[in-house]
Design a protein around this motif. Structure first.
Motif, short mmCIF file in Angstrom:
data_model
loop_
_atom_site.label_atom_id
_atom_site.label_comp_id
_atom_site.label_asym_id
_atom_site.label_seq_id
_atom_site.Cartn_x
_atom_site.Cartn_y
_atom_site.Cartn_z
N ALA A 25 0.85 -1.19 0.00
CA ALA A 25 0.00 0.00 0.00
C ALA A 25 0.89 1.24 0.00
O ALA A 25 2.09 1.15 0.27
N VAL A 26 0.26 2.37 -0.30
CA VAL A 26 0.93 3.66 -0.23
C VAL A 26 0.22 4.46 0.85
O VAL A 26 -1.02 4.52 0.87
N VAL A 27 1.00 5.08 1.73
CA VAL A 27 0.46 5.98 2.74
C VAL A 27 1.05 7.36 2.47
O VAL A 27 2.27 7.52 2.43
N VAL A 28 0.18 8.33 2.26
CA VAL A 28 0.60 9.69 1.96
C VAL A 28 0.18 10.58 3.13
O VAL A 28 -0.99 10.59 3.51
N LEU A 29 1.14 11.31 3.69
CA LEU A 29 0.82 12.25 4.75
C LEU A 29 0.42 13.57 4.12
O LEU A 29 1.17 14.16 3.34
N GLY A 30 -0.79 14.01 4.43
CA GLY A 30 -1.29 15.27 3.88
C GLY A 30 -0.47 16.44 4.40
O GLY A 30 0.42 16.29 5.22
N GLY A 31 -0.78 17.60 3.89
CA GLY A 31 -0.09 18.79 4.37
C GLY A 31 0.71 19.51 3.31
O GLY A 31 1.47 20.41 3.62
N SER A 32 0.55 19.13 2.06
CA SER A 32 1.27 19.86 1.02
C SER A 32 0.61 21.23 0.84
O SER A 32 -0.43 21.52 1.41
N THR A 33 1.20 22.04 0.01
CA THR A 33 0.69 23.40 -0.20
C THR A 33 -0.45 23.41 -1.19
O THR A 33 -0.88 22.36 -1.67
N ARG A 34 -0.88 24.60 -1.55
CA ARG A 34 -1.97 24.75 -2.52
C ARG A 34 -1.62 24.14 -3.87
O ARG A 34 -2.49 23.86 -4.67
N ARG A 35 -0.33 23.96 -4.12
CA ARG A 35 0.09 23.35 -5.40
C ARG A 35 -0.05 21.83 -5.38
O ARG A 35 0.23 21.17 -6.37
N LEU A 36 -0.44 21.26 -4.24
CA LEU A 36 -0.71 19.82 -4.11
C LEU A 36 0.49 18.96 -4.48
O LEU A 36 0.36 17.92 -5.14
N GLU A 37 1.69 19.35 -4.05
CA GLU A 37 2.91 18.63 -4.42
C GLU A 37 2.87 17.15 -4.06
O GLU A 37 3.23 16.30 -4.87
N ARG A 38 2.46 16.86 -2.83
CA ARG A 38 2.47 15.45 -2.39
C ARG A 38 1.47 14.62 -3.20
O ARG A 38 1.77 13.48 -3.57
N GLU A 39 0.30 15.18 -3.44
CA GLU A 39 -0.71 14.44 -4.20
C GLU A 39 -0.25 14.21 -5.64
O GLU A 39 -0.39 13.11 -6.17
N LYS A 40 0.30 15.24 -6.28
CA LYS A 40 0.76 15.10 -7.66
C LYS A 40 1.92 14.11 -7.76
O LYS A 40 1.97 13.28 -8.67
N PHE A 41 2.85 14.20 -6.83
CA PHE A 41 3.97 13.26 -6.80
C PHE A 41 3.45 11.83 -6.65
O PHE A 41 3.86 10.92 -7.37
N THR A 42 2.51 11.64 -5.73
CA THR A 42 1.95 10.31 -5.48
C THR A 42 1.20 9.79 -6.69
O THR A 42 1.32 8.60 -7.03
N ALA A 43 0.44 10.65 -7.35
CA ALA A 43 -0.30 10.21 -8.54
C ALA A 43 0.64 9.65 -9.60
O ALA A 43 0.33 8.64 -10.24
N GLU A 44 1.78 10.28 -9.78
CA GLU A 44 2.77 9.76 -10.73
C GLU A 44 3.41 8.47 -10.21
O GLU A 44 3.60 7.52 -10.95
#
Length: 176
Positions: A25-44
């Motif tokens: 599984a992948v666990v992503v800790l929220g808290g990135s900025t308005r640019r959604l860096e963590r979410e975008k990185f994870t999506a890739e």
């Protein structure tokens, strides 16, 4: 020396396990900025791991998060969004039972590089208490690493949670 040898042995064992056990599984800790860096990185990142579920704890509003993953072609059924957490310690305490109940033994941990040391300390303690290994995957940033004091403080809170079920979140919020 009697204290150091068991510590080195334990660390070596953990490193070998991290290499052998493939994350489920992948666990992503929220808290990135308005640019959604963590979410975008994870999506890739998850496009290279198409069969594992994704837990996102805290962070951006659900509609923004879902849009990032949909735009990247990631099936939204893979997403498990959790908004119970209020800080890094509770990111882990709110998910660990669900991960364990699903038989997950190893996860990719995604967070910003400046936050990774503290996240690993907490994750090793909380997830490790349930036999779950983590493999860090840092999101690049230009920020300096967080202070070691934060890692020590939240590591102690993670141990407190294991011993008592209490995260100490109210004490930390009052100190800020």
């Amino acid at each position: 020396m009697a204290f150091v040898l068991p510590l080195i042995t334990w660390w070596g064992y953990k490193e070998v396990q991290n290499q052998i056990v493939q994350p489920q599984a992948v666990v992503v800790l929220g808290g990135s900025t308005r640019r959604l860096e963590r979410e975008k990185f994870t999506a890739e990142f998850v496009r290279q791991h198409p069969n594992i579920p994704i837990w996102i704890t805290g962070g951006s509003p659900p509609s923004f998060t879902q849009r990032v993953f949909t735009k990247a072609g990631v099936d939204p059924k893979r997403l498990h969004l959790d908004y119970e957490a209020v800080d890094t310690v509770t990111n882990f305490t709110t998910l660990v039972d669900d991960l364990q109940a699903r038989g997950i033994k190893s996860v990719y941990l995604i967070t910003s590089d400046f936050h990774m040391r503290r996240a690993c300390v907490i994750g090793e303690i909380i997830l490790g208490s349930r036999g779950i290994y983590l493999k860090p995957v840092p999101v690049p940033s230009e920020k300096p690493p967080e202070s070691i004091e934060k890692s020590i403080r939240d590591g102690a809170r993670a141990i407190l949670w294991i011993a008592t079920g209490y995260t100490g979140v109210n004490v930390v919020k009052n100190k800020r």
